[in-house]
Design an enzyme around this catalytic site. Structure first.
Site, PDB file in Angstrom:
ATOM      1  N   ASP A   1      41.743  47.232  46.986  1.00  0.00           N
ATOM      2  CA  ASP A   1      42.329  46.487  48.101  1.00  0.00           C
ATOM      3  C   ASP A   1      43.849  46.668  48.113  1.00  0.00           C
ATOM      4  O   ASP A   1      44.530  46.228  47.190  1.00  0.00           O
ATOM      5  CB  ASP A   1      41.970  44.997  47.957  1.00  0.00           C
ATOM      6  N   ASP A   2      44.365  47.348  49.128  1.00  0.00           N
ATOM      7  CA  ASP A   2      45.815  47.567  49.294  1.00  0.00           C
ATOM      8  C   ASP A   2      46.388  48.570  48.284  1.00  0.00           C
ATOM      9  O   ASP A   2      47.588  48.556  48.019  1.00  0.00           O
ATOM     10  CB  ASP A   2      46.625  46.263  49.203  1.00  0.00           C
TER      11      ASP A   2
ATOM     12  N   ASP B   1      41.094  50.161  50.856  1.00  0.00           N
ATOM     13  CA  ASP B   1      40.818  49.684  52.217  1.00  0.00           C
ATOM     14  C   ASP B   1      41.979  49.851  53.177  1.00  0.00           C
ATOM     15  O   ASP B   1      41.801  49.771  54.397  1.00  0.00           O
ATOM     16  CB  ASP B   1      40.370  48.211  52.189  1.00  0.00           C
ATOM     17  N   ASN B   2      43.184  50.020  52.659  1.00  0.00           N
ATOM     18  CA  ASN B   2      44.361  50.279  53.497  1.00  0.00           C
ATOM     19  C   ASN B   2      45.521  50.611  52.568  1.00  0.00           C
ATOM     20  O   ASN B   2      45.396  50.526  51.341  1.00  0.00           O
ATOM     21  CB  ASN B   2      44.708  49.085  54.406  1.00  0.00           C
TER      22      ASN B   2
ATOM     23  N   LYS C   1      50.665  49.304  54.731  1.00  0.00           N
ATOM     24  CA  LYS C   1      49.680  48.396  55.325  1.00  0.00           C
ATOM     25  C   LYS C   1      50.189  47.748  56.623  1.00  0.00           C
ATOM     26  O   LYS C   1      51.365  47.374  56.714  1.00  0.00           O
ATOM     27  CB  LYS C   1      49.378  47.299  54.291  1.00  0.00           C
TER      28      LYS C   1
ATOM     29  N   CYS D   1      42.396  44.675  55.995  1.00  0.00           N
ATOM     30  CA  CYS D   1      41.156  44.481  55.242  1.00  0.00           C
ATOM     31  C   CYS D   1      39.874  44.440  56.081  1.00  0.00           C
ATOM     32  O   CYS D   1      38.995  45.281  55.920  1.00  0.00           O
ATOM     33  CB  CYS D   1      41.245  43.199  54.430  1.00  0.00           C
TER      34      CYS D   1
ATOM     35  N   HIS E   1      45.430  43.631  45.710  1.00  0.00           N
ATOM     36  CA  HIS E   1      45.935  42.741  46.762  1.00  0.00           C
ATOM     37  C   HIS E   1      46.707  41.599  46.108  1.00  0.00           C
ATOM     38  O   HIS E   1      46.326  41.110  45.048  1.00  0.00           O
ATOM     39  CB  HIS E   1      44.727  42.195  47.549  1.00  0.00           C
TER      40      HIS E   1
ATOM     41  N   ARG F   1      36.938  47.432  56.371  1.00  0.00           N
ATOM     42  CA  ARG F   1      35.636  47.264  55.712  1.00  0.00           C
ATOM     43  C   ARG F   1      34.483  47.370  56.720  1.00  0.00           C
ATOM     44  O   ARG F   1      33.419  47.929  56.431  1.00  0.00           O
ATOM     45  CB  ARG F   1      35.587  45.903  55.011  1.00  0.00           C
TER      46      ARG F   1
ATOM     47  N   LYS G   1      35.036  41.465  46.970  1.00  0.00           N
ATOM     48  CA  LYS G   1      35.515  40.814  48.198  1.00  0.00           C
ATOM     49  C   LYS G   1      34.748  41.305  49.425  1.00  0.00           C
ATOM     50  O   LYS G   1      34.694  42.499  49.693  1.00  0.00           O
ATOM     51  CB  LYS G   1      37.007  41.119  48.335  1.00  0.00           C
TER      52      LYS G   1
ATOM     53  N   HIS H   1      34.779  39.792  53.122  1.00  0.00           N
ATOM     54  CA  HIS H   1      35.741  39.751  54.238  1.00  0.00           C
ATOM     55  C   HIS H   1      35.194  40.274  55.566  1.00  0.00           C
ATOM     56  O   HIS H   1      35.924  40.839  56.376  1.00  0.00           O
ATOM     57  CB  HIS H   1      37.047  40.471  53.873  1.00  0.00           C
TER      58      HIS H   1
ATOM     59  N   SER I   1      40.227  37.278  51.418  1.00  0.00           N
ATOM     60  CA  SER I   1      41.271  37.755  50.507  1.00  0.00           C
ATOM     61  C   SER I   1      41.631  36.713  49.448  1.00  0.00           C
ATOM     62  O   SER I   1      41.472  35.513  49.648  1.00  0.00           O
ATOM     63  CB  SER I   1      42.530  38.127  51.293  1.00  0.00           C
TER      64      SER I   1
HETATM   65 MG    MG Z   1      43.469  45.420  52.063  1.00  0.00          MG
END
Ligand code: MG
Length: 445
Positions: free
Chosen positions: A34-35, A278-279, A299, A74, A226, A78, A127, A129, A152
């Site tokens: 994540d991130d 995811d980003n 992001k 996010c 994240h 996803r 996660k 989301h 998150s």
């Molecule tokens: Mg993310």
């Protein structure tokens, strides 16, 4: 090397890339950080973060250099990964907050749901989301089990660090503490986040061991890196990159544990393992955010640093060792690729934005002719890529679009729109056609 186009895929698959009907379908493991930024791994050139397990996975498999998410945030990212469809089609355009009523619409088919008819055991660890009301939870979307957080790790009063989000929280006093869930039950609130990566890894490896007798799909979307960052004692203070590096090095350890478990159970040669993010990195977090390397921004933006992420895939015996795939690809390609390898049917009547990239994964082709990627922030179209060219649409109508040759200029520094009017026209025509034929998903609630 041949060139991959939609038209050339069928004969390539017929030439031996499709699984034989008597094969046991392969196991699928997708690990989603994540991130995590494009520049945050050793094998992506980070000078002080050590990622020996991911580096080894890249040496033994394929590393993509132009791999994209479908959104720089996010939830939409996803939703696109799990449906193979652009957020504007699947109806998840924005990040879902704890007070959101909606989620991924029931009409959408997730990868887990599509694999079920082939007898897959399915687990989501991490996660989600994509909606936290009961009807949207992983257990209602094709996953036999789920252990993780519904949104998150900064989405509660105790964990929020973002000024804008803190202000929103004040308008939603009903927002509770961050839940940790097993199935559809809250088992803890405000879990110790320094233990999440370790606990997720234990849960994931247990699922692999327990599922060894049938094909399985493990979706492992980590909470980290994240913000707020947290690493367990074993990793805290150990990296030269500070806490962010500690967190990434723990994720790397986790990948090593997954691979070790697959090898020990002799499942590695029948498992497609994919690692991505995811980003791009959350740059407003300053030193606590990651790095997009040589890419512009991060992001939440339409620049390459927001959308382009690390991606490594391994499947010993099928993916050649040490392959570097420079053709563009995206998370949306994983849906049709996995279905093709599993011998599973794509959902009827749904337009997919990804395509089967098995030939790219297996090193049979090295280029991709008809790639086009649209960039959205919410439902706002901000650009398109075709071949090496990216046209960036201006935020305001009075400004002109900018054109970048991403393979010569990955940092998006040099606007070539004035020198290449024909390319601008061609990319604008792609956008016009896309807008003309688009059937958007339902509005997000
Ligand atoms: Mg993310």
């Amino acid at each position: 090397m041949e060139t991959i186009t939609r038209r050339s895929l069928a004969p390539l698959m017929a030439a031996g890339l499709a699984p034989r009907p008597d094969w046991r379908p392969p196991n699928i493991v997708i690990i989603f950080a994540d991130d995590l930024g494009y520049g945050d791994l050793g094998c992506q050139g980070h000078p002080t973060i050590r990622t020996p397990h991911l580096d080894q996975m890249a040496r033994e498999g394929v590393r993509f250099t132009q791999f994209y998410d479908a959104a720089p945030a996010c939830s939409p990212s996803r939703a696109a990964l799990l449906t193979g469809r652009l957020p504007v089609r699947n109806g998840v355009n924005n990040v879902l907050n704890p007070w959101a009523q909606g989620g991924l619409p029931a009409e959408e088919t997730t990868l887990a749901e599509a694999l079920k008819p082939r007898g897959y055991a399915t687990a989501c660890v991490g996660k989600w989301h994509l909606g936290h009301r009961p009807q949207y939870l992983p257990t209602r979307r094709g996953f036999d089990s789920w252990f993780g957080i519904p949104y998150s790790n900064d989405m509660s009063k105790a964990t929020a660090g973002n000024p804008g989000f803190i202000r929103s929280l004040e308008q939603h006093p009903e927002t509770g503490p961050l839940p940790l869930m097993r199935g559809e039950r809250i088992v803890e609130t405000e879990p110790d986040q320094s233990q999440l990566t370790r606990r997720y890894t234990e849960e994931a490896t247990r699922f692999i061991r327990e599922s060894a007798n049938r094909p399985f799909f493990l979706y492992l979307p980590h909470a980290m890196p994240h913000h707020p960052l947290a690493a367990s004692e074993r990793f805290r203070g150990k990296s030269r990159r500070g806490l962010y590096g500690d967190v990434v090095e723990e994720l790397d350890w986790s990948v090593g544990e997954i691979r070790r478990t697959l090898r020990e159970r002799k499942l590695d040669t029948n498992t497609l393992l994919v690692f991505s993010s995811d980003n791009g990195p959350w740059l407003v977090k300053n030193e606590e955010g990651g790095s997009a390397g040589l890419l512009r921004e991060g992001k939440g933006t339409h620049w390459e640093g927001g959308f382009r992420v690390p991606a490594i895939a391994a499947w010993p015996g099928r993916i050649p060792a040490g392959l570097t795939a420079m053709a563009p690809a995206s998370t949306m390609d994983l849906f049709p690729t996995v279905l093709a390898q599993a011998g599973a049917e794509a959902p009827a009547g749904r337009m997919l934005d990804g395509q089967d990239i098995s030939p790219l994964l297996f090193g049979r082709v090295s280029t991709r002719e008809d790639f086009a990627l649209f960039y959205y922030g919410g439902q706002v179209l901000r650009g398109v890529r075709a071949g090496p060219w990216k046209l960036v649409l201006p935020a305001r109508a009075v400004e002109k679009p900018a054109l970048y040759h991403l393979e010569h200029d990955p940092s998006e520094k040099y606007d070539r729109a004035g020198a290449e009017p024909g390319v601008v026209e061609r990319l604008q025509a792609i956008i016009a056609e896309h807008r003309r034929t688009l059937v958007p998903g339902p509005p997000q609630s």
